[in-house]
Scaffold this motif. Structure first.
Motif, PDB file in Angstrom:
ATOM      1  N   LEU A  20      -7.646  -7.391  -9.884  1.00 27.33           N
ATOM      2  CA  LEU A  20      -8.790  -6.543  -9.545  1.00 27.33           C
ATOM      3  C   LEU A  20      -8.530  -5.796  -8.242  1.00 27.33           C
ATOM      4  N   TYR A  21      -8.030  -6.501  -7.234  1.00 30.33           N
ATOM      5  CA  TYR A  21      -7.687  -5.851  -5.970  1.00 30.33           C
ATOM      6  C   TYR A  21      -6.598  -4.797  -6.170  1.00 30.33           C
ATOM      7  N   ALA A  22      -5.597  -5.123  -6.982  1.00 29.82           N
ATOM      8  CA  ALA A  22      -4.455  -4.224  -7.151  1.00 29.82           C
ATOM      9  C   ALA A  22      -4.861  -2.930  -7.836  1.00 29.82           C
ATOM     10  N   ILE A  23      -5.788  -2.980  -8.770  1.00 29.06           N
ATOM     11  CA  ILE A  23      -6.231  -1.757  -9.439  1.00 29.06           C
ATOM     12  C   ILE A  23      -6.905  -0.825  -8.441  1.00 29.06           C
ATOM     13  N   VAL A  24      -7.726  -1.380  -7.558  1.00 25.55           N
ATOM     14  CA  VAL A  24      -8.366  -0.549  -6.532  1.00 25.55           C
ATOM     15  C   VAL A  24      -7.313   0.036  -5.587  1.00 25.55           C
ATOM     16  N   GLY A  25      -6.330  -0.769  -5.196  1.00 28.38           N
ATOM     17  CA  GLY A  25      -5.269  -0.246  -4.338  1.00 28.38           C
ATOM     18  C   GLY A  25      -4.457   0.841  -5.015  1.00 28.38           C
ATOM     19  N   ALA A  26      -4.189   0.698  -6.303  1.00 28.15           N
ATOM     20  CA  ALA A  26      -3.441   1.726  -7.036  1.00 28.15           C
ATOM     21  C   ALA A  26      -4.244   3.018  -7.137  1.00 28.15           C
ATOM     22  N   ILE A  27      -5.551   2.910  -7.350  1.00 34.06           N
ATOM     23  CA  ILE A  27      -6.390   4.109  -7.407  1.00 34.06           C
ATOM     24  C   ILE A  27      -6.410   4.813  -6.059  1.00 34.06           C
ATOM     25  N   ALA A  28      -6.442   4.044  -4.980  1.00 32.19           N
ATOM     26  CA  ALA A  28      -6.430   4.660  -3.649  1.00 32.19           C
ATOM     27  C   ALA A  28      -5.142   5.439  -3.402  1.00 32.19           C
ATOM     28  N   LEU A  29      -4.019   4.945  -3.885  1.00 25.49           N
ATOM     29  CA  LEU A  29      -2.743   5.623  -3.664  1.00 25.49           C
ATOM     30  C   LEU A  29      -2.589   6.854  -4.550  1.00 25.49           C
TER      31      LEU A  29
END
Length: 268
Positions: free
Chosen positions: A233-242
Motif C-alpha cells: 500500500l505504501y509502495a503504490i503511493v510512492g510510485a504514484i508520487a514519482l
C-alpha cells in the motif's frame, strides 16, 4: 702452448645447442597468455533471447540463477504467486478507480507489489517506493489529525473565555493551537495501524496480487502478511508520487486510504 681451437669449437657447439631452448620460451609465454585473455567471451544464445523477449518483472536475470538448488524444497503446500497482468490491473482499478491501471507504467506496477522475499529480490522489490509512500501518508495523516476536532477542550464561560482551574490558572488558547491536542503519537499510530492498513489492502484485492514468499504457505498471518500488504500500500503511493507527482499522491492518500479510515476532507 696448447691450441684454443678445441675450446672455441666446444663453446660454439654449446651455444648452438642452447639456442632452440631460448627461442622456445616466448612461445610458451604466448601460449599461456592465451588462456588468461581478457577478450570478452561470446554470450550464450539463451541470455540474449531471455533479456530481449521477456520484461524484467517476468524473469529472473539469467546470470543470477544458480546452476543447482542448494536447499531442499520446503514442506507443506506451495504458495502460488500471481503472474496474470489482468488480475493486477483489476486490483489497481479497485484501489484507484477507473483508469487506475493506466496511472503507472507496466514495470512499476509490478515493482510496487513485489516484496523483497519474492525470488530473493532478484527482480527488484518495493522497499524504496514504500519508504517514500510512508512519508507521504504520514504527513497527510498529521494534517488530517490537525483539522480533526479534539475529543476534549478546556471549559469556557459564557463569553468564550477559558475557565480558571482551582489554582486560578487559565491556559493560553489560540485558533492555531486548538487541534494540537489531537496530534499525538498514539493517535497517529492508531490511524496507521498495521492491521487496519492490511485490511484496507485486502479490500482492494492487493492480497491476491502481491508477490512474496511466506515462510509457511499454510500460515500467512504467522508469516507476516499484514506487514507485506501494508508495504504494498505504501509502495503504490510512492510510485504514484514519482510518476504522477506529489499532488496526485496526496489526493490518492486522502481519498483511497484516509477517507476509508474515517477522515473527511473538504472539496477545496
Amino acid at each position: 702452448m696448447a691450441s684454443k681451437t678445441p675450446i672455441r669449437s666446444l663453446l660454439q657447439t654449446t651455444r648452438s645447442s642452447l639456442c632452440p631452448a631460448r627461442l622456445s620460451r616466448p612461445s610458451l609465454v604466448r601460449t599461456s597468455a592465451c588462456a588468461f585473455s581478457t577478450t570478452t567471451p561470446s554470450r550464450a544464445p539463451e541470455y540474449e533471447t531471455e533479456a530481449a523477449d521477456r520484461p524484467r518483472w517476468q524473469q529472473t536475470p539469467p546470470r543470477m540463477v544458480a546452476p543447482f538448488r542448494t536447499r531442499p524444497l520446503p514442506r507443506g503446500p506451495v504458495f502460488h504467486v500471481n503472474d496474470d497482468p489482468r488480475k493486477l490491473d483489476d486490483a489497481y482499478v479497485r484501489m484507484l478507480g477507473p483508469g487506475g491501471d493506466k496511472m503507472l507504467s507496466e514495470e512499476v506496477k509490478w515493482l510496487a507489489v513485489t516484496h523483497k522475499s519474492f525470488d530473493h529480490g532478484r527482480r527488484g522489490f518495493n522497499d524504496r517506493l514504500a519508504f517514500l509512500g510512508k512519508r507521504i501518508i504520514s504527513l497527510q495523516t498529521s494534517q488530517a489529525l490537525l483539522s480533526f476536532p479534539p475529543a476534549e477542550s478546556w471549559p469556557r464561560d459564557a463569553n468564550g473565555h477559558p475557565v480558571p482551574d482551582k489554582f486560578g490558572r487559565s491556559p493560553f488558547i489560540h485558533p492555531a493551537l486548538a487541534n494540537l491536542a489531537s496530534l499525538t503519537a498514539d493517535a497517529k499510530d492508531s490511524v496507521l495501524d498495521k492491521k487496519r492498513l492490511s485490511g484496507l489492502a485486502e479490500r482492494y484485492g492487493l492480497d491476491k496480487v502481491t508477490r512474496w514468499k511466506p515462510k509457511r504457505a499454510d500460515n500467512l498471518q504467522g508469516s507476516g502478511i499484514d506487514a507485506v500488504l501494508m508495504t504494498s500500500l505504501y509502495a503504490i503511493v510512492g510510485a504514484i508520487a514519482l510518476e504522477r507527482g506529489g499532488e496526485v499522491a496526496n489526493k490518492v492518500t486522502q481519498d483511497k486510504i484516509l477517507a476509508p479510515l474515517g477522515f473527511t476532507f473538504s472539496s477545496d
